[in-house]
Design a protein around this motif. Structure first.
Motif, PDB file in Angstrom:
ATOM      1  N   GLY A 116       0.786  -1.232   0.000  1.00  0.00           N
ATOM      2  CA  GLY A 116       0.000   0.000   0.000  1.00  0.00           C
ATOM      3  C   GLY A 116       0.814   1.276   0.000  1.00  0.00           C
ATOM      4  N   GLY A 117       1.717   1.424  -0.927  1.00  0.00           N
ATOM      5  CA  GLY A 117       2.472   2.678  -1.035  1.00  0.00           C
ATOM      6  C   GLY A 117       3.451   2.855   0.108  1.00  0.00           C
ATOM      7  N   SER A 118       4.106   1.805   0.520  1.00  0.00           N
ATOM      8  CA  SER A 118       5.055   1.895   1.627  1.00  0.00           C
ATOM      9  C   SER A 118       6.183   2.860   1.281  1.00  0.00           C
ATOM     10  CB  SER A 118       5.626   0.522   1.939  1.00  0.00           C
ATOM     11  OG  SER A 118       6.398   0.068   0.852  1.00  0.00           O
ATOM     12  N   ARG A 119       6.786   3.348   2.324  1.00  0.00           N
ATOM     13  CA  ARG A 119       7.893   4.276   2.138  1.00  0.00           C
ATOM     14  C   ARG A 119       9.206   3.555   2.387  1.00  0.00           C
ATOM     15  NH1 ARG A 119       6.400   9.142   5.922  1.00  0.00           N
ATOM     16  NH2 ARG A 119       6.536   7.441   7.372  1.00  0.00           N
ATOM     17  N   VAL A 120      10.275   4.120   1.863  1.00  0.00           N
ATOM     18  CA  VAL A 120      11.608   3.574   2.056  1.00  0.00           C
ATOM     19  C   VAL A 120      12.374   4.535   2.956  1.00  0.00           C
ATOM     20  CG1 VAL A 120      13.746   2.913   0.889  1.00  0.00           C
ATOM     21  CG2 VAL A 120      11.544   2.468  -0.195  1.00  0.00           C
ATOM     22  N   PHE A 121      13.083   3.979   3.945  1.00  0.00           N
ATOM     23  CA  PHE A 121      13.858   4.784   4.873  1.00  0.00           C
ATOM     24  C   PHE A 121      15.321   4.419   4.744  1.00  0.00           C
ATOM     25  CE2 PHE A 121       9.661   4.317   6.639  1.00  0.00           C
ATOM     26  CZ  PHE A 121       9.341   5.598   7.035  1.00  0.00           C
ATOM     27  N   ALA A 122      16.186   5.388   5.025  1.00  0.00           N
ATOM     28  CA  ALA A 122      17.625   5.145   5.042  1.00  0.00           C
ATOM     29  C   ALA A 122      18.223   5.872   6.235  1.00  0.00           C
ATOM     30  CB  ALA A 122      18.258   5.642   3.751  1.00  0.00           C
ATOM     31  N   VAL A 123      19.362   5.439   6.672  1.00  0.00           N
ATOM     32  CA  VAL A 123      20.072   6.109   7.755  1.00  0.00           C
ATOM     33  C   VAL A 123      20.978   7.156   7.135  1.00  0.00           C
ATOM     34  CG1 VAL A 123      21.692   5.793   9.653  1.00  0.00           C
ATOM     35  CG2 VAL A 123      19.969   4.044   9.182  1.00  0.00           C
ATOM     36  N   GLY A 124      20.815   8.393   7.615  1.00  0.00           N
ATOM     37  CA  GLY A 124      21.621   9.489   7.105  1.00  0.00           C
ATOM     38  C   GLY A 124      23.050   9.433   7.624  1.00  0.00           C
ATOM     39  N   LEU A 132      12.878   8.563   2.080  1.00  0.00           N
ATOM     40  CA  LEU A 132      13.182   8.727   0.664  1.00  0.00           C
ATOM     41  C   LEU A 132      11.932   8.426  -0.157  1.00  0.00           C
ATOM     42  CD1 LEU A 132      16.518   6.714   0.581  1.00  0.00           C
ATOM     43  CD2 LEU A 132      16.280   9.188   0.692  1.00  0.00           C
ATOM     44  N   ALA A 133      11.811   9.102  -1.274  1.00  0.00           N
ATOM     45  CA  ALA A 133      10.744   8.774  -2.217  1.00  0.00           C
ATOM     46  C   ALA A 133      11.145   7.508  -2.959  1.00  0.00           C
ATOM     47  CB  ALA A 133      10.536   9.916  -3.200  1.00  0.00           C
ATOM     48  N   ARG A 134      10.145   6.753  -3.435  1.00  0.00           N
ATOM     49  CA  ARG A 134      10.434   5.525  -4.178  1.00  0.00           C
ATOM     50  C   ARG A 134      11.317   5.862  -5.378  1.00  0.00           C
ATOM     51  NH1 ARG A 134       8.609   0.652  -3.876  1.00  0.00           N
ATOM     52  NH2 ARG A 134       6.864   1.189  -2.555  1.00  0.00           N
ATOM     53  N   GLY A 135      12.416   5.139  -5.523  1.00  0.00           N
ATOM     54  CA  GLY A 135      13.341   5.353  -6.625  1.00  0.00           C
ATOM     55  C   GLY A 135      14.451   6.337  -6.305  1.00  0.00           C
ATOM     56  N   GLN A 136      14.305   7.086  -5.192  1.00  0.00           N
ATOM     57  CA  GLN A 136      15.338   8.049  -4.803  1.00  0.00           C
ATOM     58  C   GLN A 136      16.435   7.321  -4.025  1.00  0.00           C
ATOM     59  OE1 GLN A 136      13.893  11.014  -2.134  1.00  0.00           O
ATOM     60  NE2 GLN A 136      15.750  12.246  -2.211  1.00  0.00           N
ATOM     61  N   ARG A 137      17.662   7.764  -4.182  1.00  0.00           N
ATOM     62  CA  ARG A 137      18.783   7.157  -3.471  1.00  0.00           C
ATOM     63  C   ARG A 137      19.347   8.166  -2.467  1.00  0.00           C
ATOM     64  NH1 ARG A 137      21.107   2.605  -6.470  1.00  0.00           N
ATOM     65  NH2 ARG A 137      19.834   2.349  -8.300  1.00  0.00           N
ATOM     66  N   PRO A 138      19.822   7.658  -1.340  1.00  0.00           N
ATOM     67  CA  PRO A 138      20.410   8.591  -0.364  1.00  0.00           C
ATOM     68  C   PRO A 138      21.731   9.147  -0.886  1.00  0.00           C
ATOM     69  CG  PRO A 138      20.730   6.326   0.345  1.00  0.00           C
ATOM     70  CD  PRO A 138      19.861   6.284  -0.890  1.00  0.00           C
TER      71      PRO A 138
END
Length: 152
Positions: A116-124, A132-138
């Motif tokens: 259901g439109g999950s989000r992606v998280f990254a550690v800064g 992060l938006a889907r497809g975006q890279r940190p």
């Protein structure tokens, strides 16, 4: 109930009946414009393998009839029977792989919908969690990145 139509020597079926054993050898031979003995020879060679009814009587599907026509055409073009066997083997493998790919794609779509439109998280870079938006890279300040996807 699924249906099929014969127009001239063309068998029209819906996809569920494409591999259904519908025709006895005499009908399949007539549809493919071949002699029944030729169909028996192709069966012995493994070019076309009809299903057996009661263990003895051959039953051909519309797909088998298509293959018989293709064998006849390739033979008339000078391709050896061994070459024809290999062509058919490869075509069958491609068809299997396409069906498997379609199944995997549908499973992937179902999995994506269930998230259901999950989000992606990254550690800064400073240990903070960045959304992060889907497809975006940190942005890489170091070579180490930890990704986590929420499992809603």
């Amino acid at each position: 109930m699924d249906t099929y139509r014969i127009r001239g020597n063309v068998v029209e079926t819906d996809e569920t009946q494409r591999h259904a054993p519908l025709f006895v050898i005499s009908v399949a031979a007539e549809l493919a414009d071949l002699h029944p003995q030729t169909l028996r020879q192709y069966d012995r060679m493994g070019l076309v393998t009809p299903r057996r009814q009661g263990g003895r009587h051959r039953r051909y599907s519309p797909y088998d009839v298509e293959q018989l026509r293709q064998i006849q055409q390739l033979s008339q073009e000078g391709v050896s029977l061994e070459g024809i066997r290999r062509i058919i083997e490869l075509q069958n493998r491609v068809e299997e792989l396409e069906a498997e790919t379609d199944e995997l794609r549908s499973q992937l779509r179902a999995a994506e919908q269930s998230l259901g439109g999950s989000r992606v998280f990254a550690v800064g870079p400073h240990g903070d969690v960045v959304t992060l938006a889907r497809g975006q890279r940190p942005r890489a300040s170091t070579r180490e990145v930890v990704l986590w996807r929420s499992g809603r």
